[in-house]
Scaffold this motif. Structure first.
Motif, mmCIF file in Angstrom:
data_model
loop_
_atom_site.group_PDB
_atom_site.id
_atom_site.type_symbol
_atom_site.label_atom_id
_atom_site.label_comp_id
_atom_site.label_asym_id
_atom_site.label_seq_id
_atom_site.Cartn_x
_atom_site.Cartn_y
_atom_site.Cartn_z
ATOM 1 N N ASN A 71 87.511 66.126 46.134
ATOM 2 C CA ASN A 71 86.374 67.272 46.420
ATOM 3 C C ASN A 71 85.092 66.921 46.088
ATOM 4 O O ASN A 71 85.058 66.683 45.575
ATOM 5 C CB ASN A 71 86.979 68.340 46.373
ATOM 6 N N GLY A 72 84.063 67.258 47.696
ATOM 7 C CA GLY A 72 83.093 67.963 46.637
ATOM 8 C C GLY A 72 81.472 67.552 47.579
ATOM 9 O O GLY A 72 81.803 67.621 48.143
ATOM 10 N N PHE A 73 80.493 67.287 47.318
ATOM 11 C CA PHE A 73 79.077 67.022 47.890
ATOM 12 C C PHE A 73 78.576 66.219 48.437
ATOM 13 O O PHE A 73 79.398 65.084 47.045
ATOM 14 C CB PHE A 73 77.825 68.342 47.107
ATOM 15 N N TYR A 74 78.902 65.790 49.464
ATOM 16 C CA TYR A 74 77.961 64.546 50.077
ATOM 17 C C TYR A 74 76.489 64.480 50.713
ATOM 18 O O TYR A 74 76.870 64.645 51.804
ATOM 19 C CB TYR A 74 79.294 63.837 50.657
ATOM 20 N N GLN A 75 76.284 63.964 50.623
ATOM 21 C CA GLN A 75 74.255 63.776 50.869
ATOM 22 C C GLN A 75 74.061 62.286 51.902
ATOM 23 O O GLN A 75 74.394 61.224 51.425
ATOM 24 C CB GLN A 75 73.644 63.872 49.768
ATOM 25 N N PHE A 76 73.468 62.429 52.357
ATOM 26 C CA PHE A 76 72.945 61.930 54.250
ATOM 27 C C PHE A 76 72.125 60.495 53.292
ATOM 28 O O PHE A 76 71.216 60.944 52.455
ATOM 29 C CB PHE A 76 72.340 62.296 54.730
ATOM 30 N N GLU A 77 72.668 59.134 53.110
ATOM 31 C CA GLU A 77 71.726 58.389 52.440
ATOM 32 C C GLU A 77 71.467 57.327 53.729
ATOM 33 O O GLU A 77 72.154 56.790 54.195
ATOM 34 C CB GLU A 77 72.524 57.541 51.388
ATOM 35 N N PRO A 78 70.206 57.283 54.338
ATOM 36 C CA PRO A 78 69.632 56.377 55.854
ATOM 37 C C PRO A 78 70.198 55.153 55.011
ATOM 38 O O PRO A 78 70.079 54.415 56.078
ATOM 39 C CB PRO A 78 68.405 57.325 55.771
ATOM 40 N N LEU A 79 69.771 54.608 54.103
ATOM 41 C CA LEU A 79 70.023 53.110 53.447
ATOM 42 C C LEU A 79 70.710 52.948 52.910
ATOM 43 O O LEU A 79 70.916 51.585 52.121
ATOM 44 C CB LEU A 79 68.520 53.139 53.037
ATOM 45 N N PHE A 80 71.928 53.402 53.120
ATOM 46 C CA PHE A 80 73.726 53.347 52.117
ATOM 47 C C PHE A 80 73.761 51.279 52.693
ATOM 48 O O PHE A 80 73.413 50.841 53.760
ATOM 49 C CB PHE A 80 74.596 54.309 52.626
ATOM 50 N N TYR A 81 74.106 51.007 50.997
ATOM 51 C CA TYR A 81 75.005 50.049 51.331
ATOM 52 C C TYR A 81 75.194 49.494 50.547
ATOM 53 O O TYR A 81 75.812 49.829 49.593
ATOM 54 C CB TYR A 81 73.313 48.290 50.777
ATOM 55 N N HIS A 82 77.174 48.750 51.072
ATOM 56 C CA HIS A 82 77.893 47.940 50.250
ATOM 57 C C HIS A 82 78.177 46.857 50.553
ATOM 58 O O HIS A 82 78.385 46.763 52.055
ATOM 59 C CB HIS A 82 78.966 48.800 49.734
ATOM 60 N N LYS A 83 78.220 45.665 50.505
ATOM 61 C CA LYS A 83 78.521 44.340 50.904
ATOM 62 C C LYS A 83 79.928 44.728 51.308
ATOM 63 O O LYS A 83 79.881 43.684 51.935
ATOM 64 C CB LYS A 83 78.558 43.390 49.936
ATOM 65 N N SER A 84 80.958 45.327 51.130
ATOM 66 C CA SER A 84 82.274 45.204 52.197
ATOM 67 C C SER A 84 82.297 46.573 53.469
ATOM 68 O O SER A 84 82.943 46.607 54.226
ATOM 69 C CB SER A 84 83.077 46.135 50.938
ATOM 70 N N PHE A 85 81.363 46.730 53.500
ATOM 71 C CA PHE A 85 80.848 48.586 54.397
ATOM 72 C C PHE A 85 81.073 46.864 55.823
ATOM 73 O O PHE A 85 81.292 47.534 57.222
ATOM 74 C CB PHE A 85 79.346 49.048 54.529
ATOM 75 N N ASP A 86 80.318 45.926 55.754
ATOM 76 C CA ASP A 86 80.389 45.580 57.327
ATOM 77 C C ASP A 86 81.886 44.646 56.991
ATOM 78 O O ASP A 86 81.353 44.847 59.442
ATOM 79 C CB ASP A 86 79.155 43.485 56.876
ATOM 80 N N ARG A 87 82.775 44.892 56.650
ATOM 81 C CA ARG A 87 83.953 44.913 57.193
ATOM 82 C C ARG A 87 84.287 45.951 58.048
ATOM 83 O O ARG A 87 84.836 45.607 59.016
ATOM 84 C CB ARG A 87 84.894 44.830 56.091
ATOM 85 N N PHE A 88 83.819 47.041 58.385
ATOM 86 C CA PHE A 88 84.725 48.011 58.965
ATOM 87 C C PHE A 88 83.997 48.406 60.121
ATOM 88 O O PHE A 88 83.566 48.520 61.055
ATOM 89 C CB PHE A 88 84.586 49.389 57.771
ATOM 90 N N VAL A 89 82.046 48.121 59.701
ATOM 91 C CA VAL A 89 81.519 48.300 60.432
ATOM 92 C C VAL A 89 80.284 47.392 60.526
ATOM 93 O O VAL A 89 79.195 46.899 59.883
ATOM 94 C CB VAL A 89 80.429 49.195 60.499
ATOM 95 N N PRO A 90 80.334 46.267 61.230
ATOM 96 C CA PRO A 90 79.883 45.293 62.012
ATOM 97 C C PRO A 90 78.121 45.629 61.555
ATOM 98 O O PRO A 90 77.833 46.815 61.965
ATOM 99 C CB PRO A 90 80.643 44.914 63.162
ATOM 100 N N TRP A 91 77.502 44.889 61.170
ATOM 101 C CA TRP A 91 75.701 45.058 61.170
ATOM 102 C C TRP A 91 74.873 45.600 62.196
ATOM 103 O O TRP A 91 74.593 46.386 62.288
ATOM 104 C CB TRP A 91 74.893 43.501 60.379
ATOM 105 N N GLU A 92 75.601 45.018 63.402
ATOM 106 C CA GLU A 92 74.332 44.819 64.640
ATOM 107 C C GLU A 92 75.058 46.207 64.947
ATOM 108 O O GLU A 92 74.567 47.016 65.833
ATOM 109 C CB GLU A 92 75.394 43.891 65.567
#
Length: 218
Positions: A71-92
């Protein structure tokens, strides 16, 4: 009303405006203005959850008490990056997502891994329906991103949608997380509870009385 009180009221008003702007006004990089700058996740801590990996493997469960730290505050991060994120959402397909990273009051479950990021991901993975996902990304973890919970699918982007537990599929059905929801600064302008009506009436009444007192002073 004394000058000191007037200065105090004016200062509080300015602070309130600045806070509202931080919560509501999108950043310059925002291309889709349907969402505010900050969302508040609440309600975790009343039910155990069973996370899964990005590829639908069941992971050890998390107790309700442990889940409360999401629980808490989450701020929009337009340039969010994590090297494992592409496994969930492909870069394209990144243009189909919006990522709100944990900013205030919340924390990741794993505090020992390298480069741990807790984030709310709003995505349309099939290009037709939208859902929110509560995710945790960790370096050097084959299961990352970890999916803790998600919302029901919707045809249009919205933050007002029921939350569910996640499952690897098959006969295991998700459970409703009835206490979990997202709120934003715009909910303050949604007159949907007696409390909001009451607070609004008090504020309007106070402004009217103050204006009348100033007229009498003049």
């Amino acid at each position: 009303m004394g000058s000191a009180v007037q200065v105090c009221v004016a200062s509080l008003g300015m602070v309130g405006v600045l806070i509202f702007m931080w919560l509501a006004v999108p950043t310059e990089q925002t291309l889709d203005l349907k969402f505010p700058n900050v969302v508040i996740l609440r309600g975790f801590g009343n039910a155990d959850i069973d996370p899964i990996s990005f590829d639908n493997n069941t992971l050890p469960g998390i107790t309700a008490a442990e889940a409360s730290q999401f629980n808490g505050f989450y701020q929009f991060e337009p340039l969010f990056y994590h090297k494992s994120f592409d496994r969930f959402v492909p870069w394209e397909q990144r243009e189909k997502t919006m990522v709100f990273s944990c900013t205030l009051g919340c924390s990741a479950y794993n505090t020992t891994a390298k480069e741990v990021k807790l984030a709310l991901v709003h995505a349309s993975l099939d290009g037709k329906r939208y859902s929110w996902y509560l995710t945790e990304m960790r370096d050097e973890d084959a299961n990352s991103p970890i999916i803790y919970a998600r919302t029901k699918l919707r045809k249009s982007p919205t933050y007002r949608v029921p939350w569910l537990t996640v499952t690897p599929g098959g006969d295991l059905k998700p459970r409703d997380l009835e206490d979990v929801d997202i709120i934003t600064a715009w909910d303050a302008l949604r007159f949907d509870t007696p409390l909001k009506w009451g607070v609004t009436a008090v504020i309007v009444g106070a402004i009217v009385l103050w204006c009348r007192s100033k007229e009498k002073d003049d």
